[in-house]
Design an enzyme around this catalytic site. Structure first.
Site, PDB file in Angstrom:
ATOM      1  CG  ASP A 109      42.012  34.288  39.456  1.00 14.36           C
ATOM      2  OD1 ASP A 109      42.291  35.448  39.814  1.00 14.36           O
ATOM      3  OD2 ASP A 109      41.379  33.495  40.192  1.00 14.36           O
ATOM      4  CG  ASN A 167      48.107  40.018  42.993  1.00  9.43           C
ATOM      5  OD1 ASN A 167      48.109  40.929  43.814  1.00  9.43           O
ATOM      6  ND2 ASN A 167      46.985  39.443  42.570  1.00  9.43           N
ATOM      7  CE1 TYR A 217      47.104  37.808  53.256  1.00 12.65           C
ATOM      8  CE2 TYR A 217      47.990  39.406  54.815  1.00 12.65           C
ATOM      9  CZ  TYR A 217      47.493  39.098  53.556  1.00 12.65           C
ATOM     10  OH  TYR A 217      47.406  40.087  52.596  1.00 12.65           O
ATOM     11  CE  LYS A 230      50.237  38.261  51.495  1.00 11.27           C
ATOM     12  NZ  LYS A 230      50.330  38.153  50.029  1.00 11.27           N
ATOM     13  CB  ILE A 266      44.017  47.438  48.834  1.00 13.22           C
ATOM     14  CG1 ILE A 266      45.510  47.689  49.129  1.00 13.22           C
ATOM     15  CG2 ILE A 266      43.617  47.993  47.477  1.00 13.22           C
ATOM     16  CD1 ILE A 266      45.925  49.142  49.247  1.00 13.22           C
ATOM     17  CB  THR A 322      40.494  44.086  46.956  1.00 14.62           C
ATOM     18  OG1 THR A 322      40.798  43.336  48.140  1.00 14.62           O
ATOM     19  CG2 THR A 322      41.642  45.028  46.617  1.00 14.62           C
TER      20      THR A 322
HETATM   21  N1  LIG Z   1      43.383  43.849  49.742  1.00 13.92           N
HETATM   22  C1  LIG Z   1      44.267  44.172  50.683  1.00 13.92           C
HETATM   23  O1  LIG Z   1      43.985  44.945  51.608  1.00 13.92           O
HETATM   24  C2  LIG Z   1      45.656  43.645  50.608  1.00 13.92           C
HETATM   25  C3  LIG Z   1      46.620  44.233  51.423  1.00 13.92           C
HETATM   26  C4  LIG Z   1      47.918  43.772  51.379  1.00 13.92           C
HETATM   27  C5  LIG Z   1      48.253  42.727  50.533  1.00 13.92           C
HETATM   28  N2  LIG Z   1      47.292  42.161  49.760  1.00 13.92           N
HETATM   29  C6  LIG Z   1      47.701  41.060  48.901  1.00 13.92           C
HETATM   30  O2  LIG Z   1      47.423  41.390  47.546  1.00 13.92           O
HETATM   31  C7  LIG Z   1      47.135  40.203  46.829  1.00 13.92           C
HETATM   32  C8  LIG Z   1      45.813  40.348  46.102  1.00 13.92           C
HETATM   33  O3  LIG Z   1      44.793  40.573  47.077  1.00 13.92           O
HETATM   34  P1  LIG Z   1      43.356  41.130  46.686  1.00 13.92           P
HETATM   35  O4  LIG Z   1      42.901  41.932  47.836  1.00 13.92           O
HETATM   36  O5  LIG Z   1      43.392  41.743  45.336  1.00 13.92           O
HETATM   37  O6  LIG Z   1      42.533  39.766  46.668  1.00 13.92           O
HETATM   38  P2  LIG Z   1      41.266  39.296  45.801  1.00 13.92           P
HETATM   39  O7  LIG Z   1      40.659  38.170  46.572  1.00 13.92           O
HETATM   40  O8  LIG Z   1      40.423  40.442  45.403  1.00 13.92           O
HETATM   41  O9  LIG Z   1      41.962  38.702  44.492  1.00 13.92           O
HETATM   42  C9  LIG Z   1      42.823  37.598  44.574  1.00 13.92           C
HETATM   43  C10 LIG Z   1      42.690  36.778  43.308  1.00 13.92           C
HETATM   44  O10 LIG Z   1      43.585  35.656  43.432  1.00 13.92           O
HETATM   45  C11 LIG Z   1      42.918  34.490  43.015  1.00 13.92           C
HETATM   46  N3  LIG Z   1      43.498  33.336  43.691  1.00 13.92           N
HETATM   47  C12 LIG Z   1      43.312  32.939  44.965  1.00 13.92           C
HETATM   48  N4  LIG Z   1      44.023  31.831  45.192  1.00 13.92           N
HETATM   49  C13 LIG Z   1      44.689  31.523  44.052  1.00 13.92           C
HETATM   50  C14 LIG Z   1      45.569  30.501  43.668  1.00 13.92           C
HETATM   51  N5  LIG Z   1      45.923  29.533  44.523  1.00 13.92           N
HETATM   52  N6  LIG Z   1      46.045  30.497  42.406  1.00 13.92           N
HETATM   53  C15 LIG Z   1      45.672  31.456  41.531  1.00 13.92           C
HETATM   54  N7  LIG Z   1      44.833  32.450  41.834  1.00 13.92           N
HETATM   55  C16 LIG Z   1      44.341  32.484  43.079  1.00 13.92           C
HETATM   56  C17 LIG Z   1      41.462  34.700  43.394  1.00 13.92           C
HETATM   57  O11 LIG Z   1      40.587  33.869  42.637  1.00 13.92           O
HETATM   58  C18 LIG Z   1      41.286  36.182  43.094  1.00 13.92           C
HETATM   59  O12 LIG Z   1      40.867  36.398  41.756  1.00 13.92           O
HETATM   60  C19 LIG Z   1      47.173  39.059  47.840  1.00 13.92           C
HETATM   61  O13 LIG Z   1      48.451  38.448  47.830  1.00 13.92           O
HETATM   62  C20 LIG Z   1      46.950  39.777  49.154  1.00 13.92           C
HETATM   63  O14 LIG Z   1      47.479  39.068  50.241  1.00 13.92           O
HETATM   64  C21 LIG Z   1      46.008  42.594  49.768  1.00 13.92           C
END
Ligand SMILES: NC(=O)c1ccc[n+]([C@@H]2O[C@H](COP(=O)([O-])OP(=O)(O)OC[C@H]3O[C@@H](n4cnc5c(N)ncnc54)[C@H](O)[C@@H]3O)[C@@H](O)[C@H]2O)c1
Length: 250
Positions: free
Chosen positions: A37, A90, A156, A160, A189, A191
């Site tokens: 992270d 991720n 975004y 994606k 999701i 989160t």
């Molecule tokens: N939450 C949703 O609804 C959702 C839906 C579809 C896709 N996603 C994708 O799932 C993935 C995770 O999303 P999430 O909702 O768990 O997000 P989140 O913000 O809860 O967690 C993301 C994590 O990535 C870390 N991060 C950010 N930039 C970074 C970098 N440059 N290098 C290393 N770490 C980094 C952050 O510090 C954080 O801990 C993302 O790619 C997001 O686009 C999320």
């Protein structure tokens, strides 16, 4: 014997949300997990919880938007656990909502650098390492917004979509050498990323856009991701798999 016994995995952005869920699920099924992270304290908290639950994991500070950090992450996995078999690209970020005409170029560059370039940097380091280890699998975290659009979210949505193409190329180049690569497309999701960017009213509206009438959980995304990483998915590569509660069924 657990599904991922003796397998070494990298999960980027593993300190929160979906990445946290995947890191914990992989460790619970026997994998040795490198949780990376940009916020090392977040990765370390997840590692501490994995170890307290009897699993094996190590935290590593890395920015996926920097190519050298991806190389260092793979080397850390190899030095710490002897090899690399699995990777989940991720880490992802969003940007303030704006129409394209008002979209800040700096915001575009920031999002594309993490959400697209970061996955390329990851694959570039991971794929040869997984071949060297005798094979394995990769999952790239796209989104339901990898197949449908949403207004005011150009960088975004474009990133994606693009990483699904990148996933196909990785599969074409490396599947015959034993590395399958797939993309996962979560709906919305529950989160920190989603909660921090929405008002309670917007959250309710978003829930209604899913056929399930609710947002998904990180465990539901982890279940699909682990299936794709497992030998049960041995003939699945180069494809995009939704876990979207029916969001795109309209
Ligand atoms: N939450 C949703 O609804 C959702 C839906 C579809 C896709 N996603 C994708 O799932 C993935 C995770 O999303 P999430 O909702 O768990 O997000 P989140 O913000 O809860 O967690 C993301 C994590 O990535 C870390 N991060 C950010 N930039 C970074 C970098 N440059 N290098 C290393 N770490 C980094 C952050 O510090 C954080 O801990 C993302 O790619 C997001 O686009 C999320």
């Amino acid at each position: 014997m657990a599904r991922f016994d003796s397998r070494v995995a990298i999960v980027t952005g593993g300190g929160s949300g979906i990445g946290e869920g995947i890191s914990k699920a992989l460790a619970a099924e026997g994998a040795k997990v490198v949780v990376t992270d940009i916020k090392i304290e977040a990765a370390q908290r997840v590692v501490d919880e994995i170890v307290a639950a009897g699993g094996t994991a190590a935290a590593f500070s890395a920015n996926t938007g920097i190519a050298e950090d991806s190389e260092k992450t793979v080397k850390f996995a190899q030095d710490t656990y002897g090899a690399l078999h699995l990777a989940v690209n991720n880490a992802g970020i969003g940007a303030p909502a704006a129409n394209i005409g008002d979209y800040e170029v700096a915001a575009w560059d920031r999002v594309v650098n993490v959400d697209l370039n970061g996955v390329f940097y990851g694959l570039r380091s991971q794929l040869p390492a997984i071949v060297a280890a005798g094979g394995g699998a990769v999952v790239n975290m796209s989104s339901v917004l990898g197949s449908v659009g949403i207004a005011q979210n150009a960088a975004y949505v474009a990133s994606k979509h693009a990483l699904i193409g990148l996933t196909k190329v990785a599969a074409l180049e490396y599947s015959a050498q034993g590395v399958r690569t797939n993309a996962v497309g979560p709906g919305f999701i529950d989160t920190p990323l989603v909660r921090s960017s929405l008002s309670p009213e917007a959250l309710t509206g978003l829930e209604a856009q899913h056929a399930t009438g609710r947002l998904g959980t990180d465990a539901e995304v982890a279940a699909l991701t682990l299936f794709l990483l497992s030998d049960d998915a041995s003939f699945i590569t180069g494809s995009y798999h939704l876990v979207d509660g029916g969001y795109s069924a309209h």
